[in-house]
Design an enzyme around this catalytic site. Sequence first.
Site, PDB file in Angstrom:
ATOM      1  N   HIS A  55      40.298  -1.965  10.543  1.00 29.36           N
ATOM      2  CA  HIS A  55      40.735  -1.374  11.793  1.00 29.36           C
ATOM      3  C   HIS A  55      39.799  -1.103  12.942  1.00 29.36           C
ATOM      4  O   HIS A  55      39.703  -0.180  13.597  1.00 29.36           O
ATOM      5  CB  HIS A  55      41.801  -0.463  11.787  1.00 29.36           C
ATOM      6  CG  HIS A  55      41.412   0.832  11.154  1.00 29.36           C
ATOM      7  ND1 HIS A  55      40.321   1.530  11.676  1.00 29.36           N
ATOM      8  CD2 HIS A  55      42.008   1.690  10.339  1.00 29.36           C
ATOM      9  CE1 HIS A  55      40.313   2.586  11.079  1.00 29.36           C
ATOM     10  NE2 HIS A  55      41.348   2.655  10.195  1.00 29.36           N
TER      11      HIS A  55
ATOM     12  N   HIS B 265      47.038  11.302   1.159  1.00 28.37           N
ATOM     13  CA  HIS B 265      47.019  10.685   2.724  1.00 28.37           C
ATOM     14  C   HIS B 265      47.782   9.591   2.755  1.00 28.37           C
ATOM     15  O   HIS B 265      47.599   8.787   1.729  1.00 28.37           O
ATOM     16  CB  HIS B 265      45.462  10.697   2.745  1.00 28.37           C
ATOM     17  CG  HIS B 265      45.032  10.086   3.955  1.00 28.37           C
ATOM     18  ND1 HIS B 265      45.805  10.033   5.404  1.00 28.37           N
ATOM     19  CD2 HIS B 265      44.098   9.205   4.480  1.00 28.37           C
ATOM     20  CE1 HIS B 265      45.437   9.553   6.197  1.00 28.37           C
ATOM     21  NE2 HIS B 265      44.177   9.011   5.921  1.00 28.37           N
TER      22      HIS B 265
ATOM     23  N   GLU C  96      47.606   7.138   5.077  1.00 23.75           N
ATOM     24  CA  GLU C  96      47.347   5.974   5.598  1.00 23.75           C
ATOM     25  C   GLU C  96      47.246   4.772   4.570  1.00 23.75           C
ATOM     26  O   GLU C  96      47.076   5.009   3.371  1.00 23.75           O
ATOM     27  CB  GLU C  96      45.943   5.890   6.247  1.00 23.75           C
ATOM     28  CG  GLU C  96      45.526   4.839   7.216  1.00 23.75           C
ATOM     29  CD  GLU C  96      44.223   5.131   8.071  1.00 23.75           C
ATOM     30  OE1 GLU C  96      43.670   6.206   7.938  1.00 23.75           O
ATOM     31  OE2 GLU C  96      44.090   4.320   8.791  1.00 23.75           O
TER      32      GLU C  96
ATOM     33  N   ASP D  54      45.444   2.309   3.698  1.00 21.18           N
ATOM     34  CA  ASP D  54      44.522   1.903   2.277  1.00 21.18           C
ATOM     35  C   ASP D  54      44.543   3.025   1.195  1.00 21.18           C
ATOM     36  O   ASP D  54      44.066   2.561   0.232  1.00 21.18           O
ATOM     37  CB  ASP D  54      43.023   1.861   3.180  1.00 21.18           C
ATOM     38  CG  ASP D  54      42.920   3.479   3.825  1.00 21.18           C
ATOM     39  OD1 ASP D  54      43.926   3.984   4.295  1.00 21.18           O
ATOM     40  OD2 ASP D  54      41.742   3.619   4.012  1.00 21.18           O
TER      41      ASP D  54
ATOM     42  N   HIS E 188      42.210  13.455   8.361  1.00 23.72           N
ATOM     43  CA  HIS E 188      42.299  13.436   9.691  1.00 23.72           C
ATOM     44  C   HIS E 188      43.587  12.662  10.375  1.00 23.72           C
ATOM     45  O   HIS E 188      43.631  12.490  11.426  1.00 23.72           O
ATOM     46  CB  HIS E 188      41.112  11.970   9.947  1.00 23.72           C
ATOM     47  CG  HIS E 188      41.412  10.487   9.590  1.00 23.72           C
ATOM     48  ND1 HIS E 188      41.677   9.540  10.170  1.00 23.72           N
ATOM     49  CD2 HIS E 188      42.070  10.214   8.212  1.00 23.72           C
ATOM     50  CE1 HIS E 188      41.925   8.521   9.635  1.00 23.72           C
ATOM     51  NE2 HIS E 188      42.073   8.979   8.431  1.00 23.72           N
TER      52      HIS E 188
ATOM     53  N   ASP F 138      39.890  11.170   2.690  1.00 24.84           N
ATOM     54  CA  ASP F 138      38.995  10.410   3.372  1.00 24.84           C
ATOM     55  C   ASP F 138      37.575  11.189   3.820  1.00 24.84           C
ATOM     56  O   ASP F 138      36.566  10.673   3.912  1.00 24.84           O
ATOM     57  CB  ASP F 138      39.398   9.883   4.723  1.00 24.84           C
ATOM     58  CG  ASP F 138      40.484   8.866   4.756  1.00 24.84           C
ATOM     59  OD1 ASP F 138      40.136   7.869   3.891  1.00 24.84           O
ATOM     60  OD2 ASP F 138      41.347   8.528   5.793  1.00 24.84           O
TER      61      ASP F 138
ATOM     62  N   TYR G  86      30.620   6.729   8.880  1.00 24.10           N
ATOM     63  CA  TYR G  86      31.722   7.184   8.640  1.00 24.10           C
ATOM     64  C   TYR G  86      32.243   8.159   9.375  1.00 24.10           C
ATOM     65  O   TYR G  86      33.383   8.439  10.276  1.00 24.10           O
ATOM     66  CB  TYR G  86      31.975   7.273   7.131  1.00 24.10           C
ATOM     67  CG  TYR G  86      33.277   7.365   6.690  1.00 24.10           C
ATOM     68  CD1 TYR G  86      34.175   6.397   6.011  1.00 24.10           C
ATOM     69  CD2 TYR G  86      33.828   8.761   6.780  1.00 24.10           C
ATOM     70  CE1 TYR G  86      35.364   6.209   5.754  1.00 24.10           C
ATOM     71  CE2 TYR G  86      35.388   8.792   6.361  1.00 24.10           C
ATOM     72  CZ  TYR G  86      36.088   7.649   5.645  1.00 24.10           C
ATOM     73  OH  TYR G  86      37.335   7.770   5.301  1.00 24.10           O
TER      74      TYR G  86
ATOM     75  N   HIS H 283      36.893   6.729  -0.444  1.00 26.89           N
ATOM     76  CA  HIS H 283      35.952   5.844  -0.133  1.00 26.89           C
ATOM     77  C   HIS H 283      34.695   5.787  -0.683  1.00 26.89           C
ATOM     78  O   HIS H 283      34.006   7.103  -0.676  1.00 26.89           O
ATOM     79  CB  HIS H 283      35.740   5.316   1.265  1.00 26.89           C
ATOM     80  CG  HIS H 283      37.222   5.060   2.154  1.00 26.89           C
ATOM     81  ND1 HIS H 283      37.961   4.081   1.776  1.00 26.89           N
ATOM     82  CD2 HIS H 283      37.925   5.893   2.797  1.00 26.89           C
ATOM     83  CE1 HIS H 283      39.104   3.799   2.573  1.00 26.89           C
ATOM     84  NE2 HIS H 283      39.064   5.006   3.077  1.00 26.89           N
TER      85      HIS H 283
HETATM   86 FE1  FEO Z   1      42.570   7.318   6.794  1.00 25.45          FE
HETATM   87 FE2  FEO Z   1      40.901   5.984   4.281  1.00 25.45          FE
HETATM   88  O1  FEO Z   1      42.310   6.325   5.527  1.00 25.45           O
END
Ligand code: FEO
Length: 394
Positions: free
Chosen positions: A24, A78, A80, A82, A145, A164, A191, A224
């Site tokens: 993104h 989370h 999001e 991903d 976040h 994250d 990051y 991640h």
């Molecule tokens: Fe906030 Fe890795 O997504």
Amino acid sequence: MNPVEITQGIYNVGVRDWNIRDFHGYSVYQGTTYNAYLIVDEKIVLIDTVKKDFADQLIDNITTIIDPQKIDLVISNHTEMDHSGGLPRVMHKIGEDKPLYCSKMGHKNLSLHFRQRWNYHAVANGEELSLGKRTLTFLETRMLHWPDSMFSYVKEDRLLFSSDAFGQHYAGPENFDDEIGEAIMPHARKYFANILLPLSPLIQKLVDQVSQLGLKFDIICPDHGIIWRKDPAKIINAYVSWSEQTSAKKAIVVYDTMWQSAQAMAEAIASGIREQGVTAKPIHLRSSHRSDIMTEVMDAKAIVVGSPTINNGLFPTVSDFLTYMKGLKPKNKIGAAFGSYGWSGEAVKLINQEFEAMKFDMRDPGLKIQFVPGQEDIEACIEFGRKIGNAIIR
Ligand code: FEO
């Protein structure tokens, strides 16, 4: 990837996304991973999923350890996509009635993402869940976040599933910090610069809260990149330091150019800054990705931005960069604007407006040069750079 046992009965069952290069709008030259974690205790728990396209790989990974239908509950740290994109596939596979634990905001956001009536259990901050030999504690990290974000902590293993936070967009052969060493830190730094920088005040509060709670960490498992097991304090200390937003004796001169006038100005300004003993380099916007420039912004004291005037406005890449940087809320910066123009010359004024919105310290109205800089103009650019350098070392 094959599942990796982190400690007895706790596995990373996530996947590597080797080919992604744009996350993104954030450049990920070495791919990324979507980590998901399986705890095999008296209860069997899946923590987070993966991007939708990788859901089958996640299920295959789980299947090498247990029958996925034996999973008792899922935790979403989370929302999001991903980390939640694989949820519909996972819930379908394990049983749509299985409990899905998340924060209160997670419940709201997952409902809005997937429009499914899953068996939600919204947890409160500090709530515990016994899995048998282990206990999970849920820690809300609202706005770190996203509003739904939370951590899950296993006190018996002193292990934190940190969503994250403490992650890196990096896919490689390594699974743990001790396998990659210092080479992971630039990825962690990038990051932070591109995702967590605007949340720096919250990070400092969170670190204080965690220290008041007396939580200890032997292992940190982000969603991640690699897992921190050799030295989890290293990444926590780096976050504390980065969130303080202190600067080095450094400036960056970010610009774009149509016919090399702004480029000549940028190079002369950078050389003037360097004359004062300050690190400075010109960065051409169409040769550098905005997310890499943000990593440079982190420790630069002065952000110098230049643009030609085009159609009474900024060059599009300059607008893009300023918009991106403004959203990431860098603090304690000196701002300086410059630009070349043919007849109307609005670029410097427009850059200054963005600097004002970012509350940058502006010592100078900026430098404008018409058409192609002559020798006197280049001298003016060098002097402009010297003043910026002086402001940094003072
Ligand atoms: Fe906030 Fe890795 O997504």
